[in-house]
Design an enzyme around this catalytic site. Structure first.
Site, mmCIF file in Angstrom:
data_model
loop_
_atom_site.group_PDB
_atom_site.id
_atom_site.type_symbol
_atom_site.label_atom_id
_atom_site.label_comp_id
_atom_site.label_asym_id
_atom_site.label_seq_id
_atom_site.Cartn_x
_atom_site.Cartn_y
_atom_site.Cartn_z
ATOM 1 N N PHE A 129 -45.509 66.553 -30.882
ATOM 2 C CA PHE A 129 -46.623 66.982 -30.023
ATOM 3 C C PHE A 129 -46.251 67.283 -28.659
ATOM 4 C CE2 PHE A 129 -46.040 62.480 -29.063
ATOM 5 C CZ PHE A 129 -46.720 62.391 -27.641
ATOM 6 N N LYS A 130 -45.035 66.837 -28.216
ATOM 7 C CA LYS A 130 -44.535 66.942 -26.792
ATOM 8 C C LYS A 130 -44.798 68.535 -26.398
ATOM 9 C CE LYS A 130 -43.791 62.512 -26.789
ATOM 10 N NZ LYS A 130 -42.345 61.854 -26.576
ATOM 11 N N ASP A 131 -44.557 69.427 -27.550
ATOM 12 C CA ASP A 131 -44.541 70.978 -27.238
ATOM 13 C C ASP A 131 -45.899 71.302 -26.609
ATOM 14 O OD1 ASP A 131 -41.979 71.571 -28.108
ATOM 15 O OD2 ASP A 131 -42.693 71.623 -30.204
#
Length: 481
Positions: free
Chosen positions: A118-120
């Site tokens: 999810f950091k993307d």
């Protein structure tokens, strides 16, 4: 006048969004917070509900970055959120699983980007913002970060090859999955530097904070951060709460304004804090479920109102390693909000924390009331429980989930309400944690095409010590000036 930012620990004014974008901690050691949380009207919710993800991102983020022309934010969002990058036209599609205890249960897919985490979702936008602002100002930036596994690779993939940006990323030796290590350490770009540290993620994070606290060094070597202490990360993550809500309204036949709940696997607290900010803006979220693993500092706090972070020797190595965090940086922002922006009161709590190792808010009725209104609740999940959840979701819904998402499922199920959708944030794809998936299912985790041989690629990483002065000397040698 554009929206202005301040520190959580004093009345120090930090400027506008582009002023704080390239900074880490405030000069007093606090974190940047907006003077006020922008509000979204009921009509705007209706108007925004049909937008593409990139269009929605531009509108949400411009509320916090209004010192940039809207057209610029719109162009950067369009470059960040493409179907090619995220393998989905929706960018963050909502996938229904089934109905449990009368409550629709769904996954909000946040892991379709280049590093399968999810950091993307935020980092791709940060890469665009950093390059635009730095080139506009004729400046350089040396990003110093710490990762428990996913932030590092997302930052590096977003910043690789970007003009005027260097990345120095600290990671804990032996505490990431083989896939996570390979994803980061196989990058050969000259502006990417991976440094492994003996100890835990919290030790890495403490080193980053110590370097940032040396204001002269930070200024001379243009040190910035992409960890979720960077407010831009939080604002970019707010977007997918809106996107998930609008999809839930359509898929479940809700009326705009009907509430949904969200379960959030939680480590450094930035993900769930973004949901809190979305709720403060006016998004109808009933509850935000803080799902922890065996490192249950946050669950302990929300259930007792006693905050007692652990040291690295008390931080467990678990099968959901990206959540093996015992000192969540963004928790300070939440406490600041619960204290109604009273920086002096927060500074007192942090001094108490420094001297005694804990503090309690149990006797503060005003804080208790504000916490109840914030909608945050919490629980924890064990190794056995996450294995069972992975097997159960596979058997019931033919869907393989990663261990962190399994923690979100486990704790989210404790808070189901009949008729109210529960959206569980899918924070990583199972390929990143193959050993645990094999243990749960007895077969390998599915992999995206092209990643089959990732672990066999040459890796480039340098082992460093927990010596902050030695770290600064290393940065000074390789920094862009």
């Amino acid at each position: 006048m554009s929206l202005q930012y301040r520190s959580t620990r004093s009345d120090t004014r930090l400027g506008s969004f582009t002023d704080i974008l390239l900074e880490g901690l405030a000069p007093d050691g606090g974190l940047a917070m907006p003077q006020a949380i922008p509000q979204v009207s009921a009509q705007e919710l209706v108007d925004w509900s049909g937008l593409s993800y990139a269009q929605l991102a531009a509108r949400v983020m411009h509320r916090f970055a209004d010192d940039l022309p809207f057209e610029v934010v719109e162009r950067l969002a369009a470059a960040a959120y493409t179907e090619q990058t995220f393998h989905s036209k929706a960018i963050a599609p909502l996938t229904p699983l089934g109905v449990e205890q009368g409550a629709p249960l769904a996954l909000l897919e946040l892991s379709n980007g280049p590093t399968l985490a999810f950091k993307d979702m935020a980092m791709q936008m940060l890469g665009q913002l950093f390059e635009y602002v730095l080139t506009s100002r004729g400046q350089t930036l040396n990003i110093l970060g710490a990762t428990s596994g996913d932030t590092g690779s997302a930052a590096e993939y977003a910043m690789r090859g970007k003009k005027a940006v260097n990345v120095f990323m600290l990671s804990p030796q032996g505490r990431m999955s083989d896939f996570q290590r390979a994803q980061m350490y196989s990058l050969q770009d000259p502006n990417i530097h991976n440094w492994s540290v003996p100890g835990s993620f919290d030790d890495c994070q403490d080193m980053v904070k110590a370097v940032s606290a040396d204001l002269a060094f930070k200024s001379k070597y243009r040190i910035g951060t992409v960890n979720s202490i960077n407010w831009a990360r939080i604002t970019a993550q707010v977007v997918y709460y809106f996107a998930g809500y609008f999809q839930a309204v359509r898929q479940y036949g809700l009326k705009m304004g009907d509430a949904v709940a969200v379960s959030v696997p939680s480590g450094n607290f930035g993900n769930v804090l973004s949901g809190y900010v979305a709720k403060r803006m006016g998004l109808p979220l009933s509850r935000l479920v803080v799902a922890t693993n065996e490192n249950n500092v946050l669950a302990e706090f929300f259930n007792s109102l006693v905050y007692r972070p652990r040291g690295s020797t008390e931080t467990y190595v678990t099968s959901s390693p990206s959540m093996d965090i015992s000192k969540a940086s963004n928790f300070e922002r939440y406490v600041f909000e619960m204290l109604n922006g009273d920086a002096a009161a927060l500074a007192d709590l942090w001094r108490q924390l420094s001297s005694t190792g804990q503090f309690s808010l149990a006797d503060n009725q005003t804080v208790r009331d504000r916490m109840a209104a914030s909608g945050l609740v919490a629980g924890e999940s064990s190794h056995a429980q996450r294995l069972a959840a992975i097997a159960d979701i596979d058997a019931k819904y033919n869907r393989v989930i990663d261990p962190h998402t399994a923690d979100g499922i486990n704790v989210g199920r404790q808070y189901l309400r009949a008729g109210e959708p529960m959206l569980v944030l899918e924070t990583a794809l199972p390929a990143k944690f193959g050993q645990t998936i094999e243990e749960a299912l007895g077969r390998p985790a599915p992999r995206r095409a092209g990643l089959e041989q990732l672990e066999s690629l040459p890796q480039r990483v340098v082992a460093v010590t927990q010596d902050v002065e030695a770290l600064k000397a290393r940065i000074a040698e390789q920094a862009l000036l």
